[in-house]
Scaffold this motif. Structure first.
Motif, PDB file in Angstrom:
ATOM      1  N   LEU A   1       1.995   9.425  -5.970  1.00 42.60           N
ATOM      2  CA  LEU A   1       2.383  10.818  -5.735  1.00 42.60           C
ATOM      3  C   LEU A   1       3.472  11.246  -6.710  1.00 42.60           C
TER       4      LEU A   1
ATOM      5  N   ARG B   1       2.359   1.895  -3.323  1.00 43.80           N
ATOM      6  CA  ARG B   1       1.366   2.389  -4.270  1.00 43.80           C
ATOM      7  C   ARG B   1       1.146   3.890  -4.099  1.00 43.80           C
ATOM      8  N   ARG B   2       1.037   4.342  -2.853  1.00 44.69           N
ATOM      9  CA  ARG B   2       0.828   5.762  -2.606  1.00 44.69           C
ATOM     10  C   ARG B   2       2.030   6.595  -3.051  1.00 44.69           C
ATOM     11  N   GLN B   3       3.215   6.094  -2.765  1.00 42.86           N
ATOM     12  CA  GLN B   3       4.416   6.846  -3.124  1.00 42.86           C
ATOM     13  C   GLN B   3       4.565   6.948  -4.628  1.00 42.86           C
TER      14      GLN B   3
ATOM     15  N   GLU C   1       0.812  -1.210   0.000  1.00 47.91           N
ATOM     16  CA  GLU C   1       0.000   0.000   0.000  1.00 47.91           C
ATOM     17  C   GLU C   1       0.849   1.264   0.000  1.00 47.91           C
ATOM     18  N   ARG C   2       1.891   1.310   0.844  1.00 42.02           N
ATOM     19  CA  ARG C   2       2.737   2.507   0.904  1.00 42.02           C
ATOM     20  C   ARG C   2       3.466   2.736  -0.419  1.00 42.02           C
TER      21      ARG C   2
END
Length: 377
Positions: A262, A257-259, A254-255
């Motif tokens: 962004l 994917r977010r990074q 998940e992290r």
């Protein structure tokens, strides 16, 4: 006569350099999307490899890929006797660092029971494990050859087979060994620690521990019903294959994917700014020409079309070269890069919107140009 093409020819060098820079930016954007797809694909590869329906793990845990899970070895027999289960097998998972002729190598070691669910089947070179001890099947991304020996723990294993694209969610090559070897590797105490435990009167700790039990369910029996039965009567946590894939794709990465999301958004913003600045600069250089067009009665749509066509051409050329570059270079990335057609089409649509948005700055400037500027000295 197309005014946009004539103006591009007049400033061909600057236009092509702009397209080159934009293509590299769009290539990075597409590579970010491909890296994310690759992370998902790598995460799901190991979970899909056993081709099972259920993952039985320790109570109140979400499986061996998300958190620690320990089960007694006899759980496999209990699961195998559940109505609807056709096959069951025990698995262990652990990360190991070893030394090879190429230097340090980090592996994700999977222990399995030969002939049961979890046995590696996609062997592209060599053979499957035939002996119960000290043989390993490893992914070829590890850089080792069939017949080579590698050290896992205190013992040496002979590489008998190679798989392709069998990696963990962290990108480490997967090594398959028998369950007996993996249990000794993961749970057996080193001699000094074992002597210390005996001196304390703790006795010899059992190594018959597994991290998960996987099971295949009969096609005639609902998987959910079997899972509910295991939870109710065996007091264990059970994940269906779909649940396991959800945990991996939504939780474990998940992290990342977010990074990546962004970073991709920032790159698109930078691309928009670059196109806007270039179009604005080209518009300023054409102030006298635009004033002349207005003086001879050219409608505003001709001037707007000139600027927007240049921006769209810039985006289209950059997009084509960027996609071509990533498709040609994706196999050279350290991690797997998956370029899918929907992502390419979506990026193409975004590029069109970015070009239209970026050209608005130049259009606004062009519409403000005074026709009298053409007569100025």
């Amino acid at each position: 006569m197309n005014l946009a093409i004539r103006d591009i020819r007049h400033n061909l060098g600057r236009f092509l350099l702009t397209c080159l820079g934009l293509s590299l930016l769009l290539a990075i954007v597409l590579s970010m999307l491909g890296i994310y797809r690759g992370l998902v694909a790598e995460s799901l590869t190991l979970a899909r490899a056993p081709a099972v329906d259920l993952w039985v793990v320790e109570t109140n845990t979400r499986g061996p890929f998300a958190e620690a899970s320990r089960l007694p070895g006899d759980v496999r027999e209990a699961v195998a006797r559940v109505a609807g289960v056709t096959e069951a097998g025990s698995l262990t998972f652990q990360s190991v660092e070893t030394e090879t002729r190429n230097g340090k190598l980090r592996l994700y070691v999977v222990g399995f029971e030969p002939g049961r669910p979890g046995t590696p089947t996609a062997i592209v070179e060599g053979r499957a494990i035939a002996q119960s001890r000290y043989e390993v099947v490893i992914d070829r991304s590890a850089g080792v050859a069939v017949g080579e020996r590698i050290r896992l723990g205190r013992r040496e294993f002979r590489v008998v087979g190679l798989t392709a694209r069998q990696v963990s969610s962290g990108g480490d090559p997967v090594a398959f060994i028998t369950l007996r070897d993996s249990q000794k590797l993961q749970f057996e105490l080193a001699p000094p620690a074992a002597r210390r435990e005996l001196a304390r009167g703790s006795g010899e700790a059992t190594s018959d521990i597994v991290n998960a039990v996987v099971a295949r369910v009969s096609p005639d029996v609902p998987v959910a019903a079997v899972a509910d039965g295991v939870r109710r009567w065996k007091h264990l946590a059970v994940l269906t294959q779909e649940d396991q894939e959800t945990v991996l794709s939504r939780s474990v990465i998940e992290r990342a994917r977010r990074q990546i999301g962004l970073f991709t958004s920032l790159l698109l913003i930078v691309s928009t700014v670059i196109i806007a600045l270039i179009v604005y600069t080209l518009t300023i250089d054409k102030t006298r020409e635009i004033a002349t067009l207005k003086l001879i009665g050219a409608p505003d749509r001709v001037i707007v079309g000139l600027i927007m066509q240049q921006a769209l051409a810039m985006g289209a050329i950059g997009f084509v070269f960027g996609v071509s570059f990533i498709v040609a270079a994706k196999d050279g990335f350290p991690r797997r890069v998956v370029v899918e057609s929907p992502d390419v089409l979506a990026l193409g649509a975004v590029v069109v919107l970015v070009c239209i948005l970026a050209s608005s700055l130049g259009v606004r400037l062009a519409l403000k140009v005074d026709p009298a500027t053409a007569l100025a000295g």
